[in-house]
Design a protein around this motif. Sequence first.
Motif, PDB file in Angstrom:
ATOM      1  N   LYS A 103       0.811  -1.213   0.000  1.00 13.01           N
ATOM      2  CA  LYS A 103       0.000   0.000   0.000  1.00 13.01           C
ATOM      3  C   LYS A 103       0.848   1.270   0.000  1.00 13.01           C
ATOM      4  N   ALA A 104       2.142   1.117   0.135  1.00 14.01           N
ATOM      5  CA  ALA A 104       3.024   2.284   0.206  1.00 14.01           C
ATOM      6  C   ALA A 104       3.318   2.794  -1.197  1.00 14.01           C
ATOM      7  N   LYS A 105       2.402   3.610  -1.725  1.00 12.94           N
ATOM      8  CA  LYS A 105       2.543   4.148  -3.073  1.00 12.94           C
ATOM      9  C   LYS A 105       2.777   5.650  -3.001  1.00 12.94           C
ATOM     10  N   THR A 106       3.676   6.136  -3.838  1.00 11.48           N
ATOM     11  CA  THR A 106       3.895   7.569  -3.923  1.00 11.48           C
ATOM     12  C   THR A 106       2.814   8.204  -4.792  1.00 11.48           C
ATOM     13  N   ALA A 108       3.370  10.010  -7.376  1.00 13.97           N
ATOM     14  CA  ALA A 108       3.770   9.781  -8.769  1.00 13.97           C
ATOM     15  C   ALA A 108       3.329   8.398  -9.239  1.00 13.97           C
ATOM     16  N   ASP A 109       3.484   7.391  -8.370  1.00 15.11           N
ATOM     17  CA  ASP A 109       3.025   6.042  -8.707  1.00 15.11           C
ATOM     18  C   ASP A 109       1.524   6.042  -8.997  1.00 15.11           C
ATOM     19  N   CYS A 110       0.765   6.670  -8.102  1.00 10.14           N
ATOM     20  CA  CYS A 110      -0.693   6.666  -8.235  1.00 10.14           C
ATOM     21  C   CYS A 110      -1.157   7.462  -9.446  1.00 10.14           C
ATOM     22  N   ALA A 111      -0.475   8.573  -9.729  1.00 12.57           N
ATOM     23  CA  ALA A 111      -0.850   9.362 -10.904  1.00 12.57           C
ATOM     24  C   ALA A 111      -0.682   8.540 -12.177  1.00 12.57           C
ATOM     25  N   THR A 112       0.423   7.817 -12.268  1.00  9.76           N
ATOM     26  CA  THR A 112       0.667   6.975 -13.441  1.00  9.76           C
ATOM     27  C   THR A 112      -0.378   5.872 -13.550  1.00  9.76           C
ATOM     28  N   MET A 113      -0.674   5.207 -12.434  1.00 10.20           N
ATOM     29  CA  MET A 113      -1.650   4.118 -12.462  1.00 10.20           C
ATOM     30  C   MET A 113      -3.059   4.638 -12.747  1.00 10.20           C
ATOM     31  N   PHE A 114      -3.395   5.820 -12.210  1.00  9.06           N
ATOM     32  CA  PHE A 114      -4.709   6.397 -12.469  1.00  9.06           C
ATOM     33  C   PHE A 114      -4.874   6.695 -13.955  1.00  9.06           C
ATOM     34  N   ILE A 115      -3.878   7.318 -14.558  1.00  8.09           N
ATOM     35  CA  ILE A 115      -3.958   7.667 -15.979  1.00  8.09           C
ATOM     36  C   ILE A 115      -4.047   6.413 -16.839  1.00  8.09           C
ATOM     37  N   ASP A 116      -3.294   5.380 -16.469  1.00 10.70           N
ATOM     38  CA  ASP A 116      -3.373   4.114 -17.212  1.00 10.70           C
ATOM     39  C   ASP A 116      -4.755   3.484 -17.081  1.00 10.70           C
ATOM     40  N   ALA A 117      -5.345   3.606 -15.877  1.00  8.51           N
ATOM     41  CA  ALA A 117      -6.638   2.976 -15.627  1.00  8.51           C
ATOM     42  C   ALA A 117      -7.791   3.732 -16.279  1.00  8.51           C
ATOM     43  N   THR A 134       0.532  18.410 -16.813  1.00 12.90           N
ATOM     44  CA  THR A 134       0.192  19.318 -15.714  1.00 12.90           C
ATOM     45  C   THR A 134       0.583  18.721 -14.363  1.00 12.90           C
ATOM     46  N   LEU A 135       0.357  17.428 -14.184  1.00 18.12           N
ATOM     47  CA  LEU A 135       0.730  16.817 -12.909  1.00 18.12           C
ATOM     48  C   LEU A 135       2.239  16.795 -12.730  1.00 18.12           C
ATOM     49  N   LYS A 136       2.966  16.514 -13.811  1.00 21.81           N
ATOM     50  CA  LYS A 136       4.422  16.459 -13.712  1.00 21.81           C
ATOM     51  C   LYS A 136       4.999  17.853 -13.462  1.00 21.81           C
ATOM     52  N   LEU A 143       4.495  16.798  -4.583  1.00 21.15           N
ATOM     53  CA  LEU A 143       3.830  15.586  -4.115  1.00 21.15           C
ATOM     54  C   LEU A 143       4.459  14.294  -4.618  1.00 21.15           C
ATOM     55  N   GLY A 144       5.239  14.385  -5.673  1.00 17.39           N
ATOM     56  CA  GLY A 144       5.673  13.190  -6.388  1.00 17.39           C
ATOM     57  C   GLY A 144       6.257  12.087  -5.534  1.00 17.39           C
ATOM     58  N   GLU A 145       7.181  12.405  -4.634  1.00 16.75           N
ATOM     59  CA  GLU A 145       7.860  11.388  -3.836  1.00 16.75           C
ATOM     60  C   GLU A 145       7.188  11.128  -2.498  1.00 16.75           C
ATOM     61  N   LEU A 146       6.118  11.873  -2.202  1.00 20.05           N
ATOM     62  CA  LEU A 146       5.397  11.643  -0.947  1.00 20.05           C
ATOM     63  C   LEU A 146       4.536  10.392  -1.057  1.00 20.05           C
ATOM     64  N   MET A 147       4.454   9.628   0.046  1.00 22.84           N
ATOM     65  CA  MET A 147       3.503   8.538   0.083  1.00 22.84           C
ATOM     66  C   MET A 147       2.106   9.137   0.002  1.00 22.84           C
ATOM     67  N   VAL A 148       1.282   8.566  -0.855  1.00 26.21           N
ATOM     68  CA  VAL A 148      -0.033   9.147  -1.091  1.00 26.21           C
ATOM     69  C   VAL A 148      -0.855   9.173   0.194  1.00 26.21           C
ATOM     70  N   ARG A 149      -0.585   8.263   1.110  1.00 22.41           N
ATOM     71  CA  ARG A 149      -1.322   8.214   2.380  1.00 22.41           C
ATOM     72  C   ARG A 149      -0.966   9.394   3.278  1.00 22.41           C
ATOM     73  N   ASP A 150       0.181  10.037   3.014  1.00 22.27           N
ATOM     74  CA  ASP A 150       0.652  11.110   3.885  1.00 22.27           C
ATOM     75  C   ASP A 150       0.321  12.501   3.359  1.00 22.27           C
ATOM     76  N   ILE A 151      -0.285  12.595   2.173  1.00 18.50           N
ATOM     77  CA  ILE A 151      -0.556  13.913   1.575  1.00 18.50           C
ATOM     78  C   ILE A 151      -1.667  14.609   2.346  1.00 18.50           C
ATOM     79  N   SER A 152      -1.400  15.854   2.716  1.00 27.28           N
ATOM     80  CA  SER A 152      -2.334  16.613   3.542  1.00 27.28           C
ATOM     81  C   SER A 152      -2.713  17.917   2.847  1.00 27.28           C
ATOM     82  N   LEU A 153      -3.563  18.674   3.501  1.00 24.81           N
ATOM     83  CA  LEU A 153      -3.999  19.969   2.979  1.00 24.81           C
ATOM     84  C   LEU A 153      -2.812  20.885   2.712  1.00 24.81           C
ATOM     85  N   ALA A 154      -1.850  20.899   3.613  1.00 28.19           N
ATOM     86  CA  ALA A 154      -0.693  21.774   3.453  1.00 28.19           C
ATOM     87  C   ALA A 154       0.058  21.470   2.160  1.00 28.19           C
ATOM     88  N   HIS A 155       0.162  20.196   1.820  1.00 29.04           N
ATOM     89  CA  HIS A 155       0.865  19.822   0.591  1.00 29.04           C
ATOM     90  C   HIS A 155       0.106  20.296  -0.648  1.00 29.04           C
TER      91      HIS A 155
END
Length: 411
Positions: A103-106, A108-117, A134-136, A143-155
Amino acid sequence: MPKKAVEIGALRVSRLAKQPGRHAVGGVAGLHLLVKSNGNAAWLLRSLVGGKRKDIGLGGYPDVTLAGAKEAARRSRDLIVQGVDPVEQRRQARALLMAENAKAKTFADCATMFIDAKGDEWRNPKHRQQWENTLKTYAEPVLGELMVRDISLAHVLEVVEPIWKTKTETATRVRGRIEAVLDWAAVRGYREGDNPARWKGHLEQLLPKPSKVSKVDHHPAVPVDEASAFLEALRRMEGMGARALEFLILTAARSGEVRGATWDEIDMDARLWTVPADRMKAKRVHRVPLSKQAIRVLEALPKIEGGKLLFPGAKGKPLSLMSISAVMRRMGLEAVPHGFRSTFRDWAAERTNFPRELAEMALAHTIESKVEAAYRRGDLLVKRSQMMQAWADFCETPVKKGNVVPHARIG
């Protein structure tokens, strides 16, 4: 309970480590050093767990010292006394760790998988490139290297705040795309909790509304009163781009629809152009009634053997958008081809009594009201034929400024 062996020291253990076999080392009942024939050695604790004899691995020697092995053996025995299987506990811990790692996805990982899906849902292949770019450009530096689970409002604010007032349209798209990626990640189990990029009831409390900080830039259009003069000048110009633009004006169609138009879409006898659903923005078949003037444009086009396009470009390929826009630039105008749809809409509203819905249907606009869309099954082709002929006639007739030429309402 295994018999406790005579306790030996670290020196003796180092010697035993050279002798293949199982060696009791004492200190803790059941503690052994297992030496394999290949010279590898490891610590084992032999004990009864739930009535079954088990060998519990405690680590390799010499990485785990004699003292470390004794301490690990005592902890395992304490667990067994408490009714806990150390082997099963360790297995569950490994499984949990593997699940957490999965479950530890960054971002950047999720953006790539979302676009593919989701990419196959987008009508225009360029949408995928726009999402990626635009995302890149804006999101991934933060946000790219942050774990997606850790992204907060501040980010999220760190991404959008710097461009919210200067590149408002881009910022709103980036925010929406971040929200979509985080929603997707939550459904996949990569994060939990509220989406920090959502607008409603959240970011709208912290950022000004886009409409308040950015003026919407509409496509520059030729004013209604100048349409006839423009068409007259356009007809003096040569080239396929000029003819495509003339046809675009007379049909109030989008540039892409005109540039991709083929002869098999045209019924000259019925004076009808049928645009297939896969070439329409709304993905619905659109029938365009052709005025006498539009038919004349088609009749004057050169017929290329084997050619399917009405307005072929180089090597028989469709004209580019720039080839039509260039015609207007050569005429010294800031207006763009798409702006003629606005010119047509202004004419219908200000200079005629044609119903609003007739003009909207001519422009192939999507009906926002689901109720209205459900009841409107026809496309009012006959009435639209009269309107498009009136539009073509207007474009050929010099109009004095301020002169209103109403057309009778069609019943």
